[in-house]
Design an enzyme around this catalytic site. Structure first.
Site, PDB file in Angstrom:
ATOM      1  N   LYS A   1      51.682  20.308  48.747  1.00  0.00           N
ATOM      2  CA  LYS A   1      51.896  20.225  47.302  1.00  0.00           C
ATOM      3  C   LYS A   1      50.949  19.159  46.739  1.00  0.00           C
ATOM      4  O   LYS A   1      51.075  17.986  47.060  1.00  0.00           O
ATOM      5  CB  LYS A   1      53.352  19.857  47.003  1.00  0.00           C
ATOM      6  CG  LYS A   1      54.318  20.989  47.317  1.00  0.00           C
ATOM      7  CD  LYS A   1      55.694  20.739  46.734  1.00  0.00           C
ATOM      8  CE  LYS A   1      56.646  21.878  47.065  1.00  0.00           C
ATOM      9  NZ  LYS A   1      56.350  23.115  46.302  1.00  0.00           N
TER      10      LYS A   1
ATOM     11  N   ARG B   1      62.523  30.663  51.711  1.00  0.00           N
ATOM     12  CA  ARG B   1      62.908  32.047  52.026  1.00  0.00           C
ATOM     13  C   ARG B   1      62.881  32.310  53.527  1.00  0.00           C
ATOM     14  O   ARG B   1      63.607  33.162  54.018  1.00  0.00           O
ATOM     15  CB  ARG B   1      61.993  33.020  51.260  1.00  0.00           C
ATOM     16  CG  ARG B   1      60.539  32.866  51.579  1.00  0.00           C
ATOM     17  CD  ARG B   1      59.642  33.571  50.566  1.00  0.00           C
ATOM     18  NE  ARG B   1      59.506  32.811  49.317  1.00  0.00           N
ATOM     19  CZ  ARG B   1      58.748  33.180  48.299  1.00  0.00           C
ATOM     20  NH1 ARG B   1      58.072  34.316  48.358  1.00  0.00           N
ATOM     21  NH2 ARG B   1      58.681  32.439  47.204  1.00  0.00           N
TER      22      ARG B   1
HETATM   23  N1  BES Z   1      61.040  24.150  46.681  1.00  0.00           N
HETATM   24  C1  BES Z   1      59.998  24.910  46.098  1.00  0.00           C
HETATM   25  C2  BES Z   1      60.396  25.481  44.741  1.00  0.00           C
HETATM   26  C3  BES Z   1      60.149  24.589  43.565  1.00  0.00           C
HETATM   27  C4  BES Z   1      58.856  24.322  43.159  1.00  0.00           C
HETATM   28  C5  BES Z   1      61.201  24.064  42.851  1.00  0.00           C
HETATM   29  C6  BES Z   1      58.638  23.527  42.053  1.00  0.00           C
HETATM   30  C7  BES Z   1      60.979  23.268  41.752  1.00  0.00           C
HETATM   31  C8  BES Z   1      59.702  23.004  41.351  1.00  0.00           C
HETATM   32  C9  BES Z   1      59.633  26.092  46.992  1.00  0.00           C
HETATM   33  O1  BES Z   1      59.749  25.875  48.356  1.00  0.00           O
HETATM   34  C10 BES Z   1      58.199  26.372  46.735  1.00  0.00           C
HETATM   35  O2  BES Z   1      57.387  25.560  47.053  1.00  0.00           O
HETATM   36  N2  BES Z   1      57.942  27.516  46.139  1.00  0.00           N
HETATM   37  C11 BES Z   1      56.641  27.910  45.809  1.00  0.00           C
HETATM   38  C12 BES Z   1      56.460  29.341  46.268  1.00  0.00           C
HETATM   39  C13 BES Z   1      55.066  29.817  46.186  1.00  0.00           C
HETATM   40  C14 BES Z   1      54.232  29.173  47.254  1.00  0.00           C
HETATM   41  C15 BES Z   1      55.095  31.315  46.371  1.00  0.00           C
HETATM   42  C16 BES Z   1      56.462  27.807  44.298  1.00  0.00           C
HETATM   43  O3  BES Z   1      57.403  28.158  43.573  1.00  0.00           O
HETATM   44  O4  BES Z   1      55.437  27.318  43.869  1.00  0.00           O
HETATM   45 MN    MN Z   2      57.941  25.024  49.177  1.00  0.00          MN
END
Ligand code: BES
Ligand code: MN
Ligand code: ZN
Length: 500
Positions: A269, A345
């Protein structure tokens, strides 16, 4: 906080503080009805403050020589728009303005005519208790907050006093969820969550099964373990069972995403991706453990409730999973991990397969799953997906009663196209548009189609940067109240069925 129900006249309550709510329009008249003797004096003071009765407007007045000496007022807006949520928020505002006054007893008088007494009582207790919640665990110096020792609920019949503990059990579940989610990632991890589940099991007499890494490997949980393999803290798959006192009529499963930190893995991230917020990525686990704390106290008749979380953290190391890796989940499906940041997931996939093995009557999972859901619905509404109309209706009714925002989203089958892989049965990540939908579709691949299932994406609602509706900023405990309301409704439905 202690709560007392009283139908006695206000003047007889013997409280040192009085908290009232007034509608806009004719607030002067409502004031006269509430405080016959001192109404004109108070009205003058409130006019001086330009009080209008707008929703959420607050005035605090000290009345030297008065009984009570402290008067707290909140505006409730137009009476036509005053609903349970308005009542909850009114109680929350008043409770917050009572903070710091060190009252022995605060009388709370809100207009309850439009509500069933038990519904009103729930909104008042939850509204005030949850608004006063504060988390001081990580401060070295703490001053006493001066909260009232007791809140006296004016206009709630004494016969409802016996139902206060159930409301407090709900609040204690929300508080546990808030504490778990707010705790930093160097404090809450898979091992501490195991300890939390263990203490719930010990305190309330439930059964806890914990699968360690090798037990998960034996079960073929290759998706979950792919996420866990980068972490130096070992994974823990938690399974708590709450059994009813009598016979089991329904078996329900609650699953929570339990990522105690989500760095993204090798798809790290970066930029504005809020990596520092990602301690909250066990919000689903927090919600189901919170609900477990409540439900283990209530033990609803006829319900066997299974609470599950595949806990770990998503980290980077020499051991961490490669982007592009292909893994096999416990139902035999192969997954190309085209993005290590879509880890939730993967953990849920194996948790769902495990849950289906329990042959339950319904499964609900909660997860801080996608940023896309936050973009779609913001911070006050969670999205949910379900192929089952009955379950979908039950959840939306439960959320309504709980005062939690929840909106149904489509399981658009054609979007499965976006999860096609050139090498494996599927990819874990689809295209950016509709990202919360492809995430739900991915999960659906791991659910037995005969079992009613719903997925709730709480990425937007689990954390509140500014605080909302008088609830403190930070972890919200979102989901606990909806899950509890849902379980209680199913228990009530079973009871009804038996008596017919
Ligand atoms: N925990 C995150 C979801 C999330 C992201 C919650 C930002 C709140 C704020 C999840 O594991 C994630 O990183 N999801 C990605 C998925 C993508 C890589 C398909 C996302 O939502 O950016
Ligand atoms: Mn994630
Ligand atoms: Zn995540």
């Amino acid at each position: 906080m202690n709560f007392r129900c009283s139908s006695a006249p206000l003047a007889d309550l013997g409280c040192d503080g009085l908290a009232i709510g007034l509608f806009s329009g004719n607030w002067e008249q409502q004031l006269t009805e509430l405080l016959s003797n001192r109404a004109s004096e108070v009205q003058a003071l409130m006019e001086l403050r330009q009080f209008k009765g707008k929703r959420g407007e607050q005035v605090s007045l000290t009345l030297p020589g008065g009984k009570p000496a402290l008067l707290l007022v909140v505006g409730l807006g137009a009476p036509e728009q005053f609903d349970t949520q308005g009542l909850r928020q009114g109680a929350a505002s008043l409770a917050q303005s009572s903070r710091g006054w060190h009252l022995k007893s605060l009388a709370m008088a809100l207009p309850l005519e439009a509500f069933a007494p038990d519904q009103a009582m729930g909104a008042l207790v939850q509204g005030s208790q949850l608004a006063l919640f504060q988390d001081l665990r990580f401060r070295s110096e703490v001053e006493p907050s001066g909260d009232p020792l007791e809140i006296c609920l004016h206009g709630i019949p004494e016969t409802l006093q016996s139902e206060i503990p159930q409301q407090q059990a709900i609040c204690s579940g929300v508080e546990l969820a808030r504490e778990l989610v707010a705790a930093p990632p160097n404090v809450v991890n898979s091992l501490s969550l195991e300890a939390t589940a263990r203490s719930l099991a010990d305190e309330f007499g439930c059964e806890l099964t914990v699968l360690d890494e090798s037990a998960c490997r034996e079960r073929g949980m290759g998706a979950y373990l792919a996420v866990a393999q980068g972490a130096s803290i070992p994974p823990r798959f938690l399974h708590l069972v709450i059994r009813p006192r009598g016979t089991v009529l329904r078996r329900l499963v609650l699953i929570g995403k339990g990522l105690t930190f989500d760095s993204g893995g090798y798809n790290l991230k970066v930029g504005a991706s809020q990596i520092e917020l990602m301690k909250f990525d066990m919000g689903g686990c927090g919600a189901v453990l919170g609900a477990a704390r409540t439900l283990a106290q209530i033990k609803p008749d006829g319900l066997e409730i299974h609470v599950i979380s595949a806990t770990t953290e998503n980290m980077i190391s020499g051991e961490a999973i490669h982007p592009g890796a292909v893994v096999t989940a416990s139902n035999g499906k192969t997954i190309e991990i085209n993005n290590t940041d879509a880890e939730g997931r993967l953990t849920l996939a194996d948790a769902l397969v495990y849950a289906c093995g329990l042959e339950p009557d319904a499964i609900v999972d909660l997860a801080t799953l996608t940023g896309a859901c936050v973009v779609a619905l913001g911070n006050e509404i969670a999205g949910y997906w379900s192929p089952d109309e009955t379950l979908a209706d039950q959840l939306s009714a439960a959320a309504q009663r709980a005062g939690e925002g929840l909106w149904r989203m489509p399981l658009q089958a054609s979007y499965k196209e976006g999860l096609k892989s050139g090498i494996a049965d599927m990819k874990n990540t689809g295209p950016r548009p509709g990202g919360s939908i492809t995430a739900a579709l991915f999960l659906q691949e791991f659910v037995n189609t005969e079992i009613p299932w719903a997925h709730i994406d709480i990425a937007g609602t689990a954390w509140s940067e500014k605080g909302r509706s008088q609830d403190p900023a930070g972890a919200t405990g979102y989901g606990v109240r909806t899950l509890v309301e849902w379980c209680l409704a199913i228990a009530a439905e079973e009871k009804e069925g038996l008596s017919q």
